[in-house]
Design an enzyme around this catalytic site. Structure first.
Site, PDB file in Angstrom:
ATOM      1  CB  SER A 149     -10.203   4.326 -10.249  1.00 16.09           C
ATOM      2  OG  SER A 149     -10.906   3.059  -8.748  1.00 16.09           O
ATOM      3  CB  SER A 169     -11.611   2.728  -1.461  1.00 17.29           C
ATOM      4  OG  SER A 169      -9.944   2.355  -1.358  1.00 17.29           O
ATOM      5  CG  HIS A 197      -9.171   5.499   3.416  1.00 18.58           C
ATOM      6  ND1 HIS A 197      -9.159   4.074   2.888  1.00 18.58           N
ATOM      7  CD2 HIS A 197      -8.057   6.403   2.194  1.00 18.58           C
ATOM      8  CE1 HIS A 197      -9.298   4.060   1.600  1.00 18.58           C
ATOM      9  NE2 HIS A 197      -8.543   5.689   0.867  1.00 18.58           N
ATOM     10  NE  ARG A 198      -6.215   5.803  11.169  1.00 21.02           N
ATOM     11  CZ  ARG A 198      -4.894   5.940  11.616  1.00 21.02           C
ATOM     12  NH1 ARG A 198      -4.611   7.435  11.929  1.00 21.02           N
ATOM     13  NH2 ARG A 198      -3.727   5.633  11.404  1.00 21.02           N
TER      14      ARG A 198
END
Length: 174
Positions: A12, A15, A52-53
């Site tokens: 969505s 994050s 993400h990292r």
């Protein structure tokens, strides 16, 4: 300083939205709740973690697979972003053997809500919104949905802002 809860479904944009709430040029503490994964056994999950990292700013410090209530109770000086509570709840349920009404799960949830309520700095929490889907067909699926849904409600009650991401669009609920 606000305590912010960012909710949304899979993919969505929750994050990315949560990350954008913090200053990428300033120090922050990023608490990643996903437990270690073996890339050989689950390469897709390893790729998600790597993505993400890679997008975290160099100015942010990362703590992975930490005791989340203890980290928050430690009153970090910098803003804190926690991503995400669904993987944290999954870890709690794994530890409890997915037993219904496990005291350890309820205790950890209570500890987290108390730590969030007592946190006086900038705090951004990311969680999956599980109340919009179908009723899971498995006991484990229903247990996960129930535990995370209860946690989301309790955290929303102690957060200053609550956002819901739908199709990449943020909707402010509070």
């Amino acid at each position: 300083m606000p305590r912010t809860l960012v909710l949304g479904g899979t993919r969505s944009g929750k994050s990315a939205h949560a990350e954008a709430l913090l200053d990428a040029e300033a120090p922050a503490l990023y608490v990643a709740t996903a437990r270690g994964v073996d890339p050989a056994t689950d390469p897709e999950w390893a790729d998600r973690v790597a993505t993400h990292r890679q997008r975290r700013p160099a100015t942010w410090r990362t703590v992975e697979d930490a005791d989340l209530p203890a980290v928050l109770a430690g009153a970090p000086a910098e803003p804190v972003l926690v991503d995400d509570l669904a993987t944290w709840v999954t870890g709690l349920l794994d530890d409890a053997g997915w037993a219904r009404d496990a005291p350890s799960v309820a205790a950890a949830r209570n500890d987290l809500v108390a730590a969030v309520a007592g946190h006086d700095g900038t705090l951004v929490l990311v969680s999956a919104e599980v109340g919009l889907g179908v009723v899971p067909s498995t006991s484990a699926g229903r247990r996960f949905r129930d535990e995370l849904g209860a946690l989301n409600q309790e955290l929303a009650a102690v957060c200053d802002e609550v956002w819901l991401l739908v199709a990449g669009l943020p909707l402010r609920l509070r």
